[in-house]
Design an enzyme around this catalytic site. Structure first.
Site: not given
Length: 327
Positions: A41, A43, A156, A213, A218
């Site tokens: 995941d 960011e 992603d 987040h 996550d």
């Protein structure tokens, strides 16, 4: 109160009763195609200024390894990444993700991050005898453990990493071309559209643990949701692949010669030739057979190069040298 919160995090207390589409609620987990799942995941850079930004960059690259038999997270990877197109994070981005400017300043460029990630992959492959595969329809019966990537949506791996690598002309590891979209799988299995990852967790009686987040948090929570779905009877399957052409699992993949490492004997027995180069030059090779050859080649890249010191470079270069376009 603390005991109740812990019970919810472990999925022992359900807030709502959501029956899976196959009616397996409460039954023991089904036999999985994949022995391990790697949950990712990212960011990325983001803004809230009303403008359209087409060049988001990864700033946190996390991954967790989930054992589908035990539900345990057995290994983790995390790296902060230096954004190069927009090196200064927006206030909105820092507030949303909790990532500070100093963390990305001290991070590494995406190219180095991918190399570090490949080294982590190499390590867990050595430790757990893992390979990556697509087109799997039955669990492996060999000692080799099958593994797949999991994300919450296709963004992603299908958008963020894909386009950033293209913009920066980076070689992406070929094993990141296929994955399981857990959001789509959740919707199909429970017959209910999830309201984000946190909402999906709440719907099955699990509280989000950590900071939303945060890429690593996550990833951990997505793994927790995947384990809950497995316990409810969901069989995880690949939902998206960027590989061009057929990428099928041939029936002869788990031949004993392959498992023992006798590559030449295996090819001679199955195809009457001793190398992949000779095999590809044989006339009347169909696209499906070429796809099968590609798959077998990837198996061998995973098994034959495990002891190479430049393994990470090998895995990165594979993305450009071993594709169906070669055929």
């Amino acid at each position: 109160m603390a005991t109740k919160r812990l019970a919810r995090q472990l999925g022992l207390i359900r807030r709502k009763s959501i029956a899976p589409a196959n009616g397996n609620l409460g039954r023991s987990k089904s036999k999985q195609l994949f022995d391990y799942l790697i949950v990712i995941d990212f960011e990325s850079t983001c803004w809230n200024d009303g403008k359209r930004h087409h060049s988001q960059e990864i700033i946190e690259f996390p991954a967790v390894l989930l054992n589908t038999s035990t539900g345990q997270i057995e290994s983790e990877f995390q790296a902060y990444v230096q954004p190069q197109e927009h090196p200064i994070l927006s206030e909105f981005c820092m507030e949303l993700t909790g990532i500070k400017q100093a963390q990305v300043d001290e991070g590494v460029p995406l190219k180095i991050c991918l190399s570090q990630f490949c080294k982590w992959i190499h390590k867990i492959q050595q430790q757990k005898n893992i390979i990556f595969a697509t087109g799997v329809s039955e669990p492996s019966t060999s000692e080799v453990k099958l593994c797949a990537f999991v994300t919450w949506s296709d963004w992603d791996l299908g958008v963020c990493l894909e386009y950033e690598c293209k913009r920066k002309q980076l070689l992406k590891p070929v094993f990141l071309n296929s994955w399981i979209d857990l959001r789509a799988t959740y919707k199909l299995f429970y017959r209910r559209k999830p309201k984000g990852l946190s909402g999906a967790l709440q719907e099955v009686g699990i509280e989000f643990s950590g900071r939303e987040h945060s890429g690593l948090d996550d990833s951990r929570n997505t793994a927790l949701l995947a384990w809950k779905m497995i316990r409810d009877g969901c069989v995880m399957k690949i939902t998206r692949s960027l590989n061009k052409g057929p990428f099928l699992l041939p029936s002869w993949t788990w031949n004993s010669d392959l498992a023992s490492g006798d590559q030449h004997a295996f090819l001679q027995q199955e195809f009457g030739c001793g190398t992949y180069r000779t095999l590809l030059r044989k006339p009347n090779i169909s696209k499906q057979e070429k796809g099968n050859i590609l798959w077998l080649t990837m198996v061998w890249l995973s098994l034959a190069h495990l002891q190479r010191k430049n393994y990470s470079d090998c895995m990165l270069n594979t993305a450009s040298t071993v594709t169906t376009e070669t055929f």
